[in-house]
Design a protein around this motif. Structure first.
Motif, mmCIF file in Angstrom:
data_model
loop_
_atom_site.group_PDB
_atom_site.id
_atom_site.type_symbol
_atom_site.label_atom_id
_atom_site.label_comp_id
_atom_site.label_asym_id
_atom_site.label_seq_id
_atom_site.Cartn_x
_atom_site.Cartn_y
_atom_site.Cartn_z
ATOM 1 N N THR A 1 0.818 -1.214 0.000
ATOM 2 C CA THR A 1 0.000 0.000 0.000
ATOM 3 C C THR A 1 0.849 1.260 0.000
ATOM 4 O OG1 THR A 1 -1.752 -1.184 1.196
ATOM 5 C CG2 THR A 1 -1.850 1.216 1.211
ATOM 6 N N GLU A 2 1.921 1.267 0.796
ATOM 7 C CA GLU A 2 2.773 2.457 0.861
ATOM 8 C C GLU A 2 3.389 2.788 -0.494
ATOM 9 O OE1 GLU A 2 5.622 1.867 3.949
ATOM 10 O OE2 GLU A 2 4.092 1.824 5.539
ATOM 11 N N ILE A 3 3.892 1.768 -1.192
ATOM 12 C CA ILE A 3 4.490 1.989 -2.511
ATOM 13 C C ILE A 3 3.419 2.372 -3.531
ATOM 14 C CG2 ILE A 3 5.753 0.898 -4.409
ATOM 15 C CD1 ILE A 3 7.468 1.471 -1.961
ATOM 16 N N ALA A 4 2.261 1.709 -3.479
ATOM 17 C CA ALA A 4 1.187 1.984 -4.444
ATOM 18 C C ALA A 4 0.681 3.419 -4.310
ATOM 19 C CB ALA A 4 0.043 0.992 -4.245
ATOM 20 N N LEU A 5 0.479 3.880 -3.082
ATOM 21 C CA LEU A 5 -0.053 5.230 -2.871
ATOM 22 C C LEU A 5 0.906 6.304 -3.371
ATOM 23 C CD1 LEU A 5 -1.700 4.879 0.673
ATOM 24 C CD2 LEU A 5 -2.833 4.996 -1.561
ATOM 25 N N LYS A 6 2.202 6.036 -3.263
ATOM 26 C CA LYS A 6 3.186 7.005 -3.776
ATOM 27 C C LYS A 6 3.060 7.194 -5.280
ATOM 28 C CE LYS A 6 6.680 6.186 -0.199
ATOM 29 N NZ LYS A 6 8.032 5.630 0.096
ATOM 30 N N LYS A 7 2.546 6.155 -5.959
ATOM 31 C CA LYS A 7 2.363 6.212 -7.413
ATOM 32 C C LYS A 7 0.899 6.479 -7.797
ATOM 33 C CE LYS A 7 6.545 4.959 -8.954
ATOM 34 N NZ LYS A 7 7.316 5.634 -10.022
ATOM 35 N N ASP A 8 0.111 6.893 -6.809
ATOM 36 C CA ASP A 8 -1.308 7.224 -7.037
ATOM 37 C C ASP A 8 -2.147 6.033 -7.468
ATOM 38 O OD1 ASP A 8 -0.951 9.947 -6.374
ATOM 39 O OD2 ASP A 8 -0.204 10.373 -8.387
ATOM 40 N N TYR A 9 -1.814 4.853 -6.957
ATOM 41 C CA TYR A 9 -2.650 3.672 -7.169
ATOM 42 C C TYR A 9 -3.381 3.370 -5.868
ATOM 43 C CZ TYR A 9 -0.617 2.387 -11.686
ATOM 44 O OH TYR A 9 -0.239 2.365 -13.003
ATOM 45 N N GLN A 10 -4.617 2.937 -5.968
ATOM 46 C CA GLN A 10 -5.337 2.474 -4.791
ATOM 47 C C GLN A 10 -5.223 0.957 -4.702
ATOM 48 O OE1 GLN A 10 -9.561 3.171 -4.921
ATOM 49 N NE2 GLN A 10 -9.733 2.657 -7.097
ATOM 50 N N VAL A 11 -5.398 0.426 -3.494
ATOM 51 C CA VAL A 11 -5.261 -1.009 -3.269
ATOM 52 C C VAL A 11 -6.603 -1.585 -2.829
ATOM 53 C CG1 VAL A 11 -4.134 -2.792 -1.871
ATOM 54 C CG2 VAL A 11 -2.817 -0.831 -2.709
ATOM 55 N N LEU A 12 -7.015 -2.648 -3.489
ATOM 56 C CA LEU A 12 -8.251 -3.349 -3.169
ATOM 57 C C LEU A 12 -7.880 -4.730 -2.629
ATOM 58 C CD1 LEU A 12 -11.401 -3.404 -3.388
ATOM 59 C CD2 LEU A 12 -11.094 -4.392 -5.670
ATOM 60 N N ILE A 13 -8.431 -5.104 -1.464
ATOM 61 C CA ILE A 13 -8.108 -6.378 -0.822
ATOM 62 C C ILE A 13 -9.201 -7.393 -1.100
ATOM 63 C CG2 ILE A 13 -7.477 -7.532 1.325
ATOM 64 C CD1 ILE A 13 -5.569 -5.311 0.569
ATOM 65 N N ASN A 14 -8.794 -8.599 -1.528
ATOM 66 C CA ASN A 14 -9.730 -9.706 -1.716
ATOM 67 C C ASN A 14 -9.352 -10.837 -0.767
ATOM 68 O OD1 ASN A 14 -9.934 -12.585 -3.346
ATOM 69 N ND2 ASN A 14 -11.784 -11.355 -3.530
ATOM 70 N N ASP A 15 -10.304 -11.285 0.038
ATOM 71 C CA ASP A 15 -10.089 -12.396 0.963
ATOM 72 C C ASP A 15 -10.474 -13.692 0.251
ATOM 73 O OD1 ASP A 15 -10.009 -14.258 2.968
ATOM 74 O OD2 ASP A 15 -11.029 -13.019 4.456
ATOM 75 N N SER A 16 -9.472 -14.443 -0.191
ATOM 76 C CA SER A 16 -9.725 -15.660 -0.972
ATOM 77 C C SER A 16 -10.479 -16.707 -0.159
ATOM 78 C CB SER A 16 -8.404 -16.251 -1.474
ATOM 79 O OG SER A 16 -7.732 -15.309 -2.284
ATOM 80 N N ALA A 17 -10.287 -16.704 1.174
ATOM 81 C CA ALA A 17 -10.964 -17.685 2.018
ATOM 82 C C ALA A 17 -12.472 -17.458 2.026
ATOM 83 C CB ALA A 17 -10.420 -17.621 3.444
ATOM 84 N N GLN A 18 -12.880 -16.193 1.939
ATOM 85 C CA GLN A 18 -14.301 -15.869 1.948
ATOM 86 C C GLN A 18 -14.927 -15.920 0.567
ATOM 87 O OE1 GLN A 18 -15.953 -15.480 4.809
ATOM 88 N NE2 GLN A 18 -14.013 -15.868 5.852
#
Length: 339
Positions: A82-99
């Protein structure tokens, strides 16, 4: 056209609607588009023609697929990404594979996601050759699976486990060393178990199958496994656990049974979760650079998105052994029932 007809028949729509769902999805209702995409996914049709027709949108979203969001092991990796992505103006979406038991729709991913990071081998996508060439760039963290030829950031689990087991023997004098293993299907667990076995062989210590307990990754599994090991006619004097949760569960059970750690039995974990430093006794463990693993994965993915090239293969980061209070020297020679 033959594939289009089959998809149309499964979805209960016309071939023109199937074509429109991919070429101009905004002209098709959400329910109809879902029918078409479900038909494609369920039938396993991933033809080049269908994927070529997908209308991609310019996305600034990175999808991170977590095997189980409840496991604290992944927290630092996600923070690094997330820290690296935000520096490049990307947002992060989390997917829980177990659910997400049904898995992700590859056509939705191909349209709406810029890149994917898998934090384990529990893939919520069908990574066939046909579909992968039209999916966004993918990077793996934690488990290296050579058959997929994906860039992967991980540690050498076999070497780390080998060194940890060697420490218990050569440095502390233990020979009756047990192993509480994690989930058998996970490649990194297989490597950790192999490292333990190789260390015993190298030291000419006979492998005792009843010293290997295959379990889940949790406090309860650690406690139950410890109980089984201590009930053996000759219980181990040291236990190597595949993660810190197992080790903490083992320490909890030791206290319940009145067994002193490390005076009666040494316990070692793996991963260096935050809790390992604050339990009593503080846990000796293998430190994995989880935050750096996340950063490196994000850097690899973003480099591809910026420059349209990504190097395949394995990126190994260094792990280290952190010696704390849960391990100690063997107190007595190995004669009798207890050492």
């Amino acid at each position: 056209m033959s594939t289009m007809k089959k998809i149309a028949a499964i979805a209960g729509v016309s071939t023109a609607t199937v074509s429109r769902a991919f070429k101009s999805p905004e002209k098709v209702s959400v329910s109809t588009r879902d029918k078409v995409e479900r038909a494609v996914t369920n039938a396993g049709y991933y033809s080049n023609a269908l994927f070529r027709n997908i209308k991609r949108t310019e996305s600034r979203t990175i999808l991170v697929c977590v095997p189980n969001f409840g496991e604290t092991f992944f927290d630092d990796i996600i923070k690094g990404i997330t820290e690296i992505a935000l520096k490049k103006d990307y947002q992060v979406l989390i997917n829980d594979s177990a659910q997400n038991k049904g898995g992700l729709n590859p056509f939705t991913i191909a349209r709406q996601i810029a890149g994917i990071v898998f934090l384990g081998s529990n893939f919520p996508l069908n990574l066939t050759e046909a579909s992968r060439q039209y999916l966004p760039p993918i990077v793996m963290v934690n488990e290296f699976i050579s058959q997929f030829n994906l860039p992967t950031v991980h540690i050498d689990n076999l070497a780390a486990s080998f060194n940890a087991t060697n420490y218990l023997h050569y440095k502390l004098g233990h020979r009756r060393i047990a192993c509480i293993s994690g989930i058998e299907s996970h490649l990194f667990c297989q490597n950790r178990l192999q490292g333990y076995i190789q260390a015993l062989h190298r030291s000419n210590i006979p492998l005792q199958k009843n010293y290997i307990i295959k379990s889940d990754f949790g406090y309860g599994a650690g406690a139950q496994s410890f109980k089984k090991l201590m009930a053996l006619p000759k219980p181990p004097t040291a236990i190597f656990c595949h993660n810190d949760l197992l080790a903490v569960g083992a320490i909890y059970q030791a206290k319940k049974q009145g067994i002193a750690v490390p005076n009666d039995v040494s316990i070692m974990g793996f991963d260096d979760l935050k809790l390992s430093e604050y339990i009593d006794p503080a846990l000796t463990t293998v430190s994995t650079p989880r935050h750096k693993m996340g950063e490196k994965a994000a850097e690899l993915l973003l480099a591809h998105l910026d420059e349209h090239k990504i190097a395949k293969g394995s990126y190994l980061l260094e792990s280290s052994l952190l010696v704390r209070e849960s391990t100690g020297y063997l107190k007595k020679p190995e004669f009798g029932i207890r050492n």
